[in-house]
Each structure stands twice: as structure tokens, then as C-alpha cells.
Design a protein around this motif. Sequence first.
Motif, PDB file in Angstrom:
ATOM      1  N   VAL A 182       0.848  -1.189   0.000  1.00 15.32           N
ATOM      2  CA  VAL A 182       0.000   0.000   0.000  1.00 15.32           C
ATOM      3  C   VAL A 182       0.885   1.240   0.000  1.00 15.32           C
ATOM      4  O   VAL A 182       1.766   1.389   0.857  1.00 15.32           O
ATOM      5  CB  VAL A 182      -0.928   0.020   1.228  1.00 15.32           C
ATOM      6  N   LYS A 183       0.672   2.095  -0.986  1.00 16.79           N
ATOM      7  CA  LYS A 183       1.410   3.362  -1.046  1.00 16.79           C
ATOM      8  C   LYS A 183       0.423   4.511  -1.011  1.00 16.79           C
ATOM      9  O   LYS A 183      -0.581   4.511  -1.730  1.00 16.79           O
ATOM     10  CB  LYS A 183       2.261   3.454  -2.311  1.00 16.79           C
ATOM     11  N   ALA A 184       0.721   5.507  -0.201  1.00 18.82           N
ATOM     12  CA  ALA A 184      -0.143   6.681  -0.071  1.00 18.82           C
ATOM     13  C   ALA A 184       0.555   7.920  -0.605  1.00 18.82           C
ATOM     14  O   ALA A 184       1.713   8.187  -0.264  1.00 18.82           O
ATOM     15  CB  ALA A 184      -0.522   6.897   1.392  1.00 18.82           C
ATOM     16  N   TYR A 185      -0.153   8.650  -1.448  1.00 15.17           N
ATOM     17  CA  TYR A 185       0.293   9.960  -1.910  1.00 15.17           C
ATOM     18  C   TYR A 185      -0.538  10.998  -1.164  1.00 15.17           C
ATOM     19  O   TYR A 185      -1.770  10.990  -1.257  1.00 15.17           O
ATOM     20  CB  TYR A 185       0.121  10.079  -3.417  1.00 15.17           C
ATOM     21  N   VAL A 186       0.149  11.861  -0.420  1.00 17.26           N
ATOM     22  CA  VAL A 186      -0.532  12.728   0.541  1.00 17.26           C
ATOM     23  C   VAL A 186      -0.286  14.205   0.219  1.00 17.26           C
ATOM     24  O   VAL A 186       0.853  14.620  -0.004  1.00 17.26           O
ATOM     25  CB  VAL A 186      -0.039  12.419   1.975  1.00 17.26           C
ATOM     26  N   VAL A 187      -1.384  14.969   0.172  1.00 14.91           N
ATOM     27  CA  VAL A 187      -1.314  16.432   0.101  1.00 14.91           C
ATOM     28  C   VAL A 187      -1.527  16.954   1.517  1.00 14.91           C
ATOM     29  O   VAL A 187      -2.539  16.648   2.155  1.00 14.91           O
ATOM     30  CB  VAL A 187      -2.385  17.004  -0.846  1.00 14.91           C
ATOM     31  N   LEU A 188      -0.572  17.705   2.012  1.00 12.90           N
ATOM     32  CA  LEU A 188      -0.643  18.172   3.395  1.00 12.90           C
ATOM     33  C   LEU A 188      -1.482  19.443   3.520  1.00 12.90           C
ATOM     34  O   LEU A 188      -1.627  20.219   2.570  1.00 12.90           O
ATOM     35  CB  LEU A 188       0.766  18.429   3.933  1.00 12.90           C
ATOM     36  N   ALA A 189      -2.018  19.629   4.698  1.00 13.02           N
ATOM     37  CA  ALA A 189      -2.768  20.847   4.993  1.00 13.02           C
ATOM     38  C   ALA A 189      -1.837  22.054   4.940  1.00 13.02           C
ATOM     39  O   ALA A 189      -0.615  21.936   5.092  1.00 13.02           O
ATOM     40  CB  ALA A 189      -3.417  20.727   6.371  1.00 13.02           C
ATOM     41  N   ASP A 190      -2.411  23.221   4.729  1.00 12.01           N
ATOM     42  CA  ASP A 190      -1.616  24.449   4.641  1.00 12.01           C
ATOM     43  C   ASP A 190      -0.793  24.643   5.910  1.00 12.01           C
ATOM     44  O   ASP A 190      -1.283  24.477   7.042  1.00 12.01           O
ATOM     45  CB  ASP A 190      -2.531  25.651   4.435  1.00 12.01           C
ATOM     46  N   GLY A 191       0.475  24.985   5.704  1.00  7.46           N
ATOM     47  CA  GLY A 191       1.343  25.275   6.834  1.00  7.46           C
ATOM     48  C   GLY A 191       2.031  24.067   7.440  1.00  7.46           C
ATOM     49  O   GLY A 191       2.820  24.220   8.379  1.00  7.46           O
ATOM     50  N   ILE A 234       1.908   9.259  10.249  1.00  4.55           N
ATOM     51  CA  ILE A 234       0.754   8.955   9.410  1.00  4.55           C
ATOM     52  C   ILE A 234       0.583   7.447   9.246  1.00  4.55           C
ATOM     53  O   ILE A 234      -0.547   6.920   9.279  1.00  4.55           O
ATOM     54  CB  ILE A 234       0.910   9.655   8.038  1.00  4.55           C
ATOM     55  N   GLN A 235       1.686   6.730   9.076  1.00  4.96           N
ATOM     56  CA  GLN A 235       1.621   5.264   8.983  1.00  4.96           C
ATOM     57  C   GLN A 235       1.023   4.669  10.250  1.00  4.96           C
ATOM     58  O   GLN A 235       0.151   3.789  10.206  1.00  4.96           O
ATOM     59  CB  GLN A 235       3.012   4.698   8.726  1.00  4.96           C
ATOM     60  N   SER A 236       1.480   5.157  11.385  1.00  2.00           N
ATOM     61  CA  SER A 236       0.968   4.653  12.664  1.00  2.00           C
ATOM     62  C   SER A 236      -0.508   4.994  12.831  1.00  2.00           C
ATOM     63  O   SER A 236      -1.289   4.197  13.371  1.00  2.00           O
ATOM     64  CB  SER A 236       1.784   5.262  13.812  1.00  2.00           C
ATOM     65  N   TRP A 237      -0.895   6.155  12.355  1.00  2.00           N
ATOM     66  CA  TRP A 237      -2.295   6.593  12.419  1.00  2.00           C
ATOM     67  C   TRP A 237      -3.210   5.563  11.752  1.00  2.00           C
ATOM     68  O   TRP A 237      -4.252   5.184  12.294  1.00  2.00           O
ATOM     69  CB  TRP A 237      -2.407   7.953  11.744  1.00  2.00           C
ATOM     70  N   VAL A 238      -2.818   5.112  10.555  1.00  2.00           N
ATOM     71  CA  VAL A 238      -3.630   4.135   9.828  1.00  2.00           C
ATOM     72  C   VAL A 238      -3.540   2.764  10.475  1.00  2.00           C
ATOM     73  O   VAL A 238      -4.545   2.058  10.638  1.00  2.00           O
ATOM     74  CB  VAL A 238      -3.196   4.058   8.346  1.00  2.00           C
ATOM     75  N   TYR A 247      -2.025  -0.495   6.444  1.00  2.00           N
ATOM     76  CA  TYR A 247      -1.338   0.789   6.568  1.00  2.00           C
ATOM     77  C   TYR A 247      -0.389   0.994   5.382  1.00  2.00           C
ATOM     78  O   TYR A 247       0.137   0.027   4.822  1.00  2.00           O
ATOM     79  CB  TYR A 247      -0.592   0.881   7.905  1.00  2.00           C
ATOM     80  N   PRO A 248      -0.170   2.228   4.966  1.00  2.00           N
ATOM     81  CA  PRO A 248       0.723   2.479   3.826  1.00  2.00           C
ATOM     82  C   PRO A 248       2.190   2.273   4.215  1.00  2.00           C
ATOM     83  O   PRO A 248       2.710   2.990   5.071  1.00  2.00           O
ATOM     84  CB  PRO A 248       0.433   3.938   3.463  1.00  2.00           C
TER      85      PRO A 248
END
Length: 545
Positions: A478-487, A498-502, A511-512
Motif C-alpha cells: 500500500v502506497k499513499a500519496y498525501v497532500v498536506l494541509a496548509d502550513g 501517518i503510517q501509525s495513524w492508519v 497501513y501504507p
Amino acid sequence: MLRRAETYDALYGGFRWDIPERYNMGVDVCDRWAAREPDRLALTFVEKDGSIRDYSYGDLKRLSNRLANLLADKGVARGDRIGILLPQAAETAFGHIAAHKLGAISIPLFMLFGEEALEYRLANSGAKAVITNADGAAKLAQIRDRLPELAHVFTIDGARQGTLDLHSEMAGQSEEFQPVDTAADDPAVIIYTSGTTGQPKGALHAHRVLLGHLPGVEMSHDFLPREGDRIWTPADWAWIGGLLDVLMPALHHGVPVVAHRFEKFTGEAAFQFLQDHKIRNAFLPPTALKMMRQVESPEKRWKISMRSVASGGETLGAELLDWGRRVFGVTINEFYGQTECNMIVSSCGAIMDARPGIMGRAVPGHRLAIVSDGGEELQTGELGNIAVRRPDPVMFLGYWNNEAATDAKFAGDWLLTGDTGIRDEDGWIRFVGRDDDVITSAGYRIGPGEIEDCLIGHPAVKMAGVVGKPDRQRTEIVKAYVVLADGIAPGENLAREIQSWVKTRLSAHEYPREVAFVDALPMTTTGKIIRRELREQAKRELEGK
């Protein structure tokens, strides 16, 4: 069309189709109301400067009749194809209505299409006329010499070289027009598929397609219509979601449609629009919801009074559903369908609790099953093809001039949606993914939607796309491409977080194993993630390119 019921079983079991043999979509959504209540509000168009123009059903009848007469004078006849290359606009609405009353076939076309996309669709359909604006006319001018069947181009904002001024031409036409007597099964509209693989195919629909949509539209809006309903969608009317999930069903039901062309859609602008124009019902695609979700404390900044919110295109998860209840005060109802056979699955907060990650249940009037590639019905809990049984009023007539592709869409009498899913013992259908979106990892078959929903629940994540990346040991990871929130700054520590989050919220096999931070995700014009491009990118990474 639906009779209000207290339970899903009563709703589904008590439903029967009533499709008349003779039926015209244009007459239904316009002339029927104009005869009964000509001054009834049909459309409210909000200009860029905030000024408002209202259109009654009587207005739509007069305008569509003038246009139908104009088209007939120009030689457009029953069965001819008419392209409508416009954004949300009054001319878009009465353009489709006029085409249908004339017995012609309308073709909704997206304003952001490039010249190549337009040329393919207009040549493939053999369109005889196009209604557009100056921007569309400029594109058509570059390809007009390669479209020998395109005889007339009308522009709504004044004549251009090679075009006729639509309103000037209409001004001399009669407001009286005798609609063509059409059968419910006569062709009415060609909607081209997104075309994520190969050239797009033109899904040809009959006039009855509107009637086929009604149960799903009513169910997804907690029994539309209700007193005071007023509907809006940011979805373009060039797509089935805007045209046949909102515009036409609302006009059929006498529910006012509010229209606006956003120069740039933002979450803040959407909330302001809901408040300013007293919107009661909205179809908000998942991408719009995710953008609105980034707005801080909207329930404290705007006063909105929603009765229903529907969404379709991607499965929503617990995070978005909980946010929706807090912000809108209602449960977002998910629905599912595709261009060839739309609004066939839905949830309905009025009679059943939403199940996060599960689309809903079969809409009354539609017979659904999970089937094998050969069309054999599978057992409860088995993964297979989401399929719809024919005949069905919402189902397409076939692909325009493509009999082979039409035949390949079916396994016996089951239309194969091309999506995989699982149905439980209560009839709830969980969308797993497109056939080619399903990730096979260490013997597990993993759908990307649930992982993407989990990812956007992380406070640092704005958008996410999940695909399978080839792996020798696990087949795919599993690979995740992530756009982060501003800032938010990317980094290895954030990737691990993020991996641990999933992993802690879903499971260790989902998990990715790789997280890539990107500025943007590839999206279709309808706002869906193009996972195919992400898969190709993952393969290139593996090859070191």
C-alpha cells in the motif's frame, strides 16, 4: 415517485415502477409545470457580481420553445445531436429542454475540455449543432474544419466569427412549439464517460432515464420534495451528477434550482453561498466536502439550515460523516451509480442509520447483486462485481455506435459496473474499488477508499490517494500519496506518524508502507482521484525513473 415509509424494507417492497409508454423529458420538466403554475420559480441564477436572475417555468417554456423553433428552422430534426458546451447557466437548462422537446439528442459538454476532447466527442456523435459561449467558440474554431457534420454554432454572449448570436436568433421565433411525441424508450441524451482507459464512450440514454433517477434522488435527499426545498450543487451540469442528479429531477419536482459559476471553488465560498441563498438541499461531491472540511469552525461562522445533503462518487467514512452531522445538522446520504446506470444505491438518514465506509442499499426499483465475471450471483459476504439486472428505467440504451463495448458491459442480463463490492446479510453494499483499484498485498485484497478516509482524518492531511505498488514479496504494498494541509511541512517523522495513524485505526495489513508527500493529486474533471496515474507513478519509482 417514492411513497414515504418508516423502514427500508417497507420502502423497497412497496415500490412499483410506473413508466408511461409515451413520455418526453423536456415536456415533463418544463411544460407540465408551466401549464399548471407558469409563475412558479424554476431557476435562480447568481451572477459573479452577486446579482440574481430568476426564471419561472413559464419563462423556461417560452425560451425553450423559441430555441426549438430556431433549431428546427436550421434543419435540426428528430434524432440529430446537439452539443451543449456551457457551464451552469439558464441556456444550459433550456437548451436541453428544447433539444428534448424537438426529439433531438442533447450532449452535455464540459467547458474545461480541450480541443482534442471536444473534437472526439463531436465527431463521434456527429453533432449537427452546438450551443456555447465565447470561450467554447474559440476552441471550436480550431477544430471546426475537422467536423463536417457540425453545421451550426450558437453563442450565448454575442456572435463570433463562424457563430450565430443565440438570443438574437431566438428573438424572431415563436413562443409556441408542439413538442415531438416521443416514446419513453426514445433516445434523449448522450453522456460521455470519463474515459480513464482508452477513448471515452458515449452512453446513450432514453427519455425515461429521468424517471429512473427519481427514486434514488428522492431517497438520497430524505424524501425530496418537501415544503421549502431549494437545491444547489457545485457539480457541473455537463456531468450526470449535475444534470440528472440535480437539475432535471428538481425541475420535475418543482423544486427551485440555484445555479452559480464559481471562478474558483473554495470551502469558505461554499458555506457563504449556502447561507446567502438559503439552500436547503445540496449535492456535494466528496472532493467538495473535503475542501469544506478544511474550513475552521464553519458552524460558528455561518448560519445554514440544511434539510438534506447527498454525496456520491467515492465512499465517505466515519470522519466525514461525523463532521457533516456537526456542521450541517444532518447525515450526509451517500449514493452510488455510474454514467451507464446511475443512482442505484443510496443511504437515507430519514429511515436508516448510516454505516461508515458502506455506500447504502439498493434503491427501490433496482435489482442489484454481487456477481462473478460470468454473471453468477455470489453469496453474502463474497467479493465480486457490483451488478444491476436489466431491464431498468435508469439503464442506458447502449454505447453510441459501439455495439461491441455495449455487449461487453453485460454478463447475461447483469450490467457489470466495473466496480467490486461486498453485500452483507441486510443488503448493505460496501464498495471495495474499481477492478483495477483493488490492492493485492500478502494475500489480502484491500480497497483504497477506507485507507484514504482514514488518512484525511489525520489533522496534517488535506487529501490522499492510495494505490498498490508492485512488490516482490507481497505482490503489492500500500502506497499513499498525501497532500498536506496548509502550513504543514513534510518529513520522515510525519510519514511515520501517518503510517501509525492508519495502522492503529484500521489494521496492520492496510497501513501504507510508503508515504509520499505531493503538491496535488491527479483528478478527473468530476473530482475523482485518477488512481491509474498514481499507479503508473509508483511503477516509475520502482524502475528508478
